[in-house]
Design a protein around this motif. Structure first.
Motif, PDB file in Angstrom:
ATOM      1  N   GLN A 435       0.846  -1.195   0.000  1.00 28.43           N
ATOM      2  CA  GLN A 435       0.000   0.000   0.000  1.00 28.43           C
ATOM      3  C   GLN A 435       0.883   1.248   0.000  1.00 28.43           C
ATOM      4  O   GLN A 435       1.745   1.412   0.860  1.00 28.43           O
ATOM      5  N   THR A 436       0.647   2.116  -0.963  1.00 21.08           N
ATOM      6  CA  THR A 436       1.407   3.351  -1.101  1.00 21.08           C
ATOM      7  C   THR A 436       0.602   4.513  -0.519  1.00 21.08           C
ATOM      8  O   THR A 436      -0.459   4.321   0.068  1.00 21.08           O
ATOM      9  N   ASN A 437       1.077   5.695  -0.711  1.00 17.25           N
ATOM     10  CA  ASN A 437       0.320   6.906  -0.383  1.00 17.25           C
ATOM     11  C   ASN A 437      -0.275   7.551  -1.633  1.00 17.25           C
ATOM     12  O   ASN A 437      -0.735   8.696  -1.573  1.00 17.25           O
ATOM     13  N   TRP A 438      -0.253   6.823  -2.747  1.00 16.67           N
ATOM     14  CA  TRP A 438      -0.624   7.411  -4.027  1.00 16.67           C
ATOM     15  C   TRP A 438      -1.805   6.645  -4.625  1.00 16.67           C
ATOM     16  O   TRP A 438      -1.718   5.443  -4.879  1.00 16.67           O
ATOM     17  N   ALA A 439      -2.889   7.340  -4.873  1.00 14.25           N
ATOM     18  CA  ALA A 439      -4.077   6.726  -5.458  1.00 14.25           C
ATOM     19  C   ALA A 439      -4.125   7.001  -6.954  1.00 14.25           C
ATOM     20  O   ALA A 439      -3.978   8.150  -7.393  1.00 14.25           O
ATOM     21  N   SER A 440      -4.290   5.948  -7.743  1.00 12.39           N
ATOM     22  CA  SER A 440      -4.516   6.048  -9.189  1.00 12.39           C
ATOM     23  C   SER A 440      -3.436   6.866  -9.888  1.00 12.39           C
ATOM     24  O   SER A 440      -3.718   7.730 -10.716  1.00 12.39           O
ATOM     25  N   GLN A 441      -2.183   6.569  -9.541  1.00  8.41           N
ATOM     26  CA  GLN A 441      -1.075   7.279 -10.157  1.00  8.41           C
ATOM     27  C   GLN A 441      -0.008   6.281 -10.623  1.00  8.41           C
ATOM     28  O   GLN A 441       0.220   5.250  -9.985  1.00  8.41           O
ATOM     29  N   GLN A 442       0.654   6.631 -11.719  1.00 12.70           N
ATOM     30  CA  GLN A 442       1.702   5.760 -12.246  1.00 12.70           C
ATOM     31  C   GLN A 442       2.987   5.948 -11.456  1.00 12.70           C
ATOM     32  O   GLN A 442       3.378   7.065 -11.133  1.00 12.70           O
ATOM     33  N   ILE A 443       3.657   4.849 -11.175  1.00 19.42           N
ATOM     34  CA  ILE A 443       4.928   4.888 -10.471  1.00 19.42           C
ATOM     35  C   ILE A 443       5.976   4.166 -11.303  1.00 19.42           C
ATOM     36  O   ILE A 443       5.663   3.450 -12.257  1.00 19.42           O
ATOM     37  N   LYS A 444       7.237   4.353 -10.927  1.00 19.98           N
ATOM     38  CA  LYS A 444       8.312   3.643 -11.613  1.00 19.98           C
ATOM     39  C   LYS A 444       9.446   3.382 -10.634  1.00 19.98           C
ATOM     40  O   LYS A 444       9.526   3.984  -9.555  1.00 19.98           O
ATOM     41  N   ASP A 445      10.335   2.477 -11.022  1.00 23.42           N
ATOM     42  CA  ASP A 445      11.527   2.160 -10.237  1.00 23.42           C
ATOM     43  C   ASP A 445      12.636   3.113 -10.651  1.00 23.42           C
ATOM     44  O   ASP A 445      13.131   3.048 -11.782  1.00 23.42           O
ATOM     45  N   PHE A 446      13.059   3.976  -9.752  1.00 22.16           N
ATOM     46  CA  PHE A 446      14.052   4.988 -10.085  1.00 22.16           C
ATOM     47  C   PHE A 446      15.476   4.436 -10.124  1.00 22.16           C
ATOM     48  O   PHE A 446      16.404   5.179 -10.454  1.00 22.16           O
ATOM     49  N   THR A 447      15.671   3.166  -9.824  1.00 18.63           N
ATOM     50  CA  THR A 447      16.993   2.568 -10.020  1.00 18.63           C
ATOM     51  C   THR A 447      17.169   2.059 -11.440  1.00 18.63           C
ATOM     52  O   THR A 447      18.297   1.784 -11.860  1.00 18.63           O
ATOM     53  N   GLY A 448      16.067   1.904 -12.175  1.00 18.38           N
ATOM     54  CA  GLY A 448      16.126   1.359 -13.523  1.00 18.38           C
ATOM     55  C   GLY A 448      16.219  -0.149 -13.565  1.00 18.38           C
ATOM     56  O   GLY A 448      16.320  -0.739 -14.641  1.00 18.38           O
ATOM     57  N   TYR A 453       5.942  -0.079 -15.075  1.00 22.32           N
ATOM     58  CA  TYR A 453       5.386   1.248 -14.823  1.00 22.32           C
ATOM     59  C   TYR A 453       3.955   1.068 -14.340  1.00 22.32           C
ATOM     60  O   TYR A 453       2.994   1.454 -15.004  1.00 22.32           O
ATOM     61  N   PRO A 454       3.763   0.483 -13.179  1.00 23.81           N
ATOM     62  CA  PRO A 454       2.408   0.178 -12.713  1.00 23.81           C
ATOM     63  C   PRO A 454       1.649   1.429 -12.280  1.00 23.81           C
ATOM     64  O   PRO A 454       2.243   2.448 -11.941  1.00 23.81           O
ATOM     65  N   THR A 455       0.337   1.335 -12.289  1.00 26.16           N
ATOM     66  CA  THR A 455      -0.520   2.393 -11.780  1.00 26.16           C
ATOM     67  C   THR A 455      -1.172   1.919 -10.498  1.00 26.16           C
ATOM     68  O   THR A 455      -1.734   0.816 -10.450  1.00 26.16           O
ATOM     69  N   THR A 456      -1.091   2.722  -9.471  1.00 23.44           N
ATOM     70  CA  THR A 456      -1.680   2.344  -8.192  1.00 23.44           C
ATOM     71  C   THR A 456      -3.197   2.318  -8.300  1.00 23.44           C
ATOM     72  O   THR A 456      -3.797   3.053  -9.079  1.00 23.44           O
ATOM     73  N   GLN A 457      -3.818   1.438  -7.512  1.00 21.29           N
ATOM     74  CA  GLN A 457      -5.272   1.358  -7.502  1.00 21.29           C
ATOM     75  C   GLN A 457      -5.860   2.549  -6.739  1.00 21.29           C
ATOM     76  O   GLN A 457      -5.148   3.309  -6.095  1.00 21.29           O
ATOM     77  N   GLY A 458      -7.165   2.667  -6.799  1.00 20.92           N
ATOM     78  CA  GLY A 458      -7.822   3.752  -6.098  1.00 20.92           C
ATOM     79  C   GLY A 458      -7.612   3.699  -4.598  1.00 20.92           C
ATOM     80  O   GLY A 458      -7.660   4.727  -3.920  1.00 20.92           O
ATOM     81  N   ASP A 459      -7.401   2.469  -4.078  1.00 20.19           N
ATOM     82  CA  ASP A 459      -7.142   2.326  -2.645  1.00 20.19           C
ATOM     83  C   ASP A 459      -5.646   2.373  -2.327  1.00 20.19           C
ATOM     84  O   ASP A 459      -5.234   2.023  -1.224  1.00 20.19           O
ATOM     85  N   LYS A 460      -4.844   2.766  -3.334  1.00 16.95           N
ATOM     86  CA  LYS A 460      -3.408   3.020  -3.191  1.00 16.95           C
ATOM     87  C   LYS A 460      -2.542   1.759  -3.188  1.00 16.95           C
ATOM     88  O   LYS A 460      -1.335   1.845  -2.989  1.00 16.95           O
ATOM     89  N   TRP A 461      -3.140   0.597  -3.421  1.00 19.64           N
ATOM     90  CA  TRP A 461      -2.353  -0.636  -3.487  1.00 19.64           C
ATOM     91  C   TRP A 461      -1.755  -0.802  -4.882  1.00 19.64           C
ATOM     92  O   TRP A 461      -2.300  -0.339  -5.882  1.00 19.64           O
ATOM     93  N   VAL A 462      -0.621  -1.473  -4.929  1.00 16.71           N
ATOM     94  CA  VAL A 462       0.054  -1.724  -6.205  1.00 16.71           C
ATOM     95  C   VAL A 462       1.017  -2.891  -6.031  1.00 16.71           C
ATOM     96  O   VAL A 462       1.496  -3.157  -4.916  1.00 16.71           O
ATOM     97  N   LYS A 463       1.295  -3.584  -7.103  1.00 21.48           N
ATOM     98  CA  LYS A 463       2.293  -4.650  -7.059  1.00 21.48           C
ATOM     99  C   LYS A 463       3.626  -4.096  -7.578  1.00 21.48           C
ATOM    100  O   LYS A 463       3.682  -3.448  -8.626  1.00 21.48           O
ATOM    101  N   ILE A 464       4.697  -4.351  -6.817  1.00 21.24           N
ATOM    102  CA  ILE A 464       6.049  -3.959  -7.232  1.00 21.24           C
ATOM    103  C   ILE A 464       6.939  -5.186  -7.229  1.00 21.24           C
ATOM    104  O   ILE A 464       6.566  -6.251  -6.717  1.00 21.24           O
ATOM    105  N   GLN A 465       8.119  -5.066  -7.800  1.00 22.23           N
ATOM    106  CA  GLN A 465       9.031  -6.198  -7.910  1.00 22.23           C
ATOM    107  C   GLN A 465      10.453  -5.764  -7.593  1.00 22.23           C
ATOM    108  O   GLN A 465      10.770  -4.571  -7.563  1.00 22.23           O
TER     109      GLN A 465
END
Length: 478
Positions: A435-448, A453-465
């Motif tokens: 769970q992030t602090n970001w609702a319905s927003q695209q995020i990325k890994d800044f290490t490359g 480039y997943p988009t967080t859900q409305g409840d701020k959850w997202v899958k990362i790797q």
């Protein structure tokens, strides 16, 4: 101080906040993992140095901002002798500034007993910076006073600060004299120091008329007596005291106090009250209660040895759960200087994961010269420095830990979105819902490392790797 052998010869303090660790359950969304979250309630400081990163600096100079500063330890044990070290460091200052490093910690700069071969931790004359012929040389191991002053000037031109390593527990290189307090001869006659400043004799060292000892002595060297008003006056009281001379004449901006176990924290507190500047103490102790006690009583930052030993347990011994334990940065990030290795100790093998930890978490992170310039991937370290300076804001919530995985969220501050760091100490790729602090927003890994480039859900959850034996750092794609 070198602990294994010895050669004879943010930056603004903020409000002190107590920390509470609250375990809570994150609501489970459909199809998502249940994650235990530990929130470390500490306030983010937005006044430490910050850089926009390599390629984005202003006129090639260090620029302050929201992420906090990074400190470079500008030496290692037994750097090459011959008087070239100040010039070596000076040649790197611009590149360090461009990378987002805001301060440099230099080794003890004054003449010591072993002259041109000493690392400076056996001080004789606090006012000889390589400009007097004593102890067998004019220059110190690192160079001349002129070269030191040129280095400090260069750093200031780049908007960087310079911290002096100060050894005030003990002295070395004095002449033998009869000592009525010991009934023997002691090496406590410093009346002939070449600078003529801070002459000392047996009554300025323990045991003497002020007592038999203080908190600790080191290596059999004469133990300086801070209870003596004469010593206090020369260390910080006079206009030409050691502290004021270093700050006002040599233009040092702060202090790294060596072996502070050897004297009471009131010494550093009084020094700071009289002179000012950033300060950090070397209190070699893994007990966070001891570190916090010293930092509060000294009114100083302290190296976070608690975090240091927990990182070794976590990254080298396969127990990332150790990162749930208490550390100085969790107690008070304003007074915690974090590090992965230094000139005295180098026990962490999985260093890139450790640097990913300190450069995404609270506290004032230190980079060791040899790690940066010789041993590790400088491009990856520069990337982490950029992430620290640009994204590492807000208090910290630990989202998930097990033996191999650690995920934490920096919650952002004053419009800065913060980040999520994922450290994977296993041999395979890992994925987790968080769970992030970001609702319905695209995020990325800044290490490359990840191309997601997943988009967080409305409840701020997202899958990362996260890649095996590596780390990823996620934030808004902006």
């Amino acid at each position: 101080m070198k602990k294994t052998h010895f050669l004879l010869s943010f930056l603004a303090l903020g409000l002190i906040n107590s920390c509470q660790n609250n375990d809570e359950m994150v609501d489970q969304s459909p199809g998502q993992l249940e994650i235990h979250s530990k929130t470390v309630n500490v306030t983010t400081h937005d006044g430490r140095p910050f850089s926009t990163g390599s390629g984005n600096s202003v006129n090639g100079k260090f620029v302050s901002g929201p992420g906090g500063g990074v400190l470079m330890q500008g030496f290692y044990w037994d750097v090459p002798d011959g008087g070239n070290w100040w010039d070596t460091v000076k040649g790197k200052v611009t590149d360090w500034s461009n990378a987002g490093i805001g301060a440099i910690w230099l080794p003890p700069a004054s003449k010591a007993q072993n002259g041109a071969y000493s690392m400076g931790y056996d001080p004789t004359d606090y006012y000889d910076f390589g400009n007097f012929n004593q102890n067998g040389s004019v220059e110190t191991r690192f160079g001349s006073r002129t070269e030191l002053e040129a280095l400090i000037t260069k750093a200031h031109t780049e908007n960087m600060q310079v911290y002096a390593d100060i050894v005030i527990n003990h002295n070395s290189g004095g002449q033998s004299q009869a000592n009525p307090f010991t009934g023997t001869n002691t090496w406590t006659d410093f009346s002939g120091v070449a600078s003529g400043k801070f002459p000392r004799s047996y009554n300025d060292f323990y045991k003497n008329s002020y007592g038999n000892n203080d908190e600790g002595a080191f290596g059999g060297f004469p133990d300086l007596c801070h209870a003596n008003p004469y010593v206090q006056d020369w260390l910080w009281g006079r206009d030409d005291s050691v502290a004021k001379y270093y700050k006002n004449v040599m233009k040092f901006d702060g202090w790294r106090f060596d072996y502070v176990k050897g004297f009471g924290p009131w010494v550093v507190n009084t020094w700071n009250a009289n002179v000012g500047g950033f300060s950090v103490g070397e209190l070699w102790d893994s007990n966070v209660n001891t570190l916090e006690w010293w930092a509060n009583n000294a009114n100083s930052s302290v190296f976070d040895f608690a975090a240091y030993y927990k990182m070794d347990e976590a990254f080298d011994n396969g127990n990332l759960n150790a990162l749930n334990d208490d550390m100085m940065w969790k107690r008070n990030p304003y007074k915690a200087v974090t590090f992965v290795s230094n000139h005295d100790t180098d026990i962490i093998n999985n260093k890139m994961l450790a640097y990913a930890y300190i450069l995404t978490h609270e506290g004032y992170p230190t980079i060791f010269y040899r790690d940066y310039e010789e041993w590790l991937n400088k491009e990856r370290l520069n990337n982490l420095i950029w992430i620290h300076n640009n994204k590492a804001t807000g208090n910290t919530s630990i989202l998930y830990t097990d033996n191999d995985e650690y995920i934490a969220r920096r919650n952002g501050y004053n419009g800065n979105p913060g980040l999520v760091v994922y450290i994977n100490n296993s041999s395979s790729w890992q994925e987790r819902w968080i769970q992030t602090n970001w609702a319905s927003q695209q995020i990325k890994d800044f290490t490359g490392s990840s191309n997601w480039y997943p988009t967080t859900q409305g409840d701020k959850w997202v899958k990362i790797q996260c890649a095996p034996n590596s780390y990823s750092v996620w934030s808004l794609n902006q």
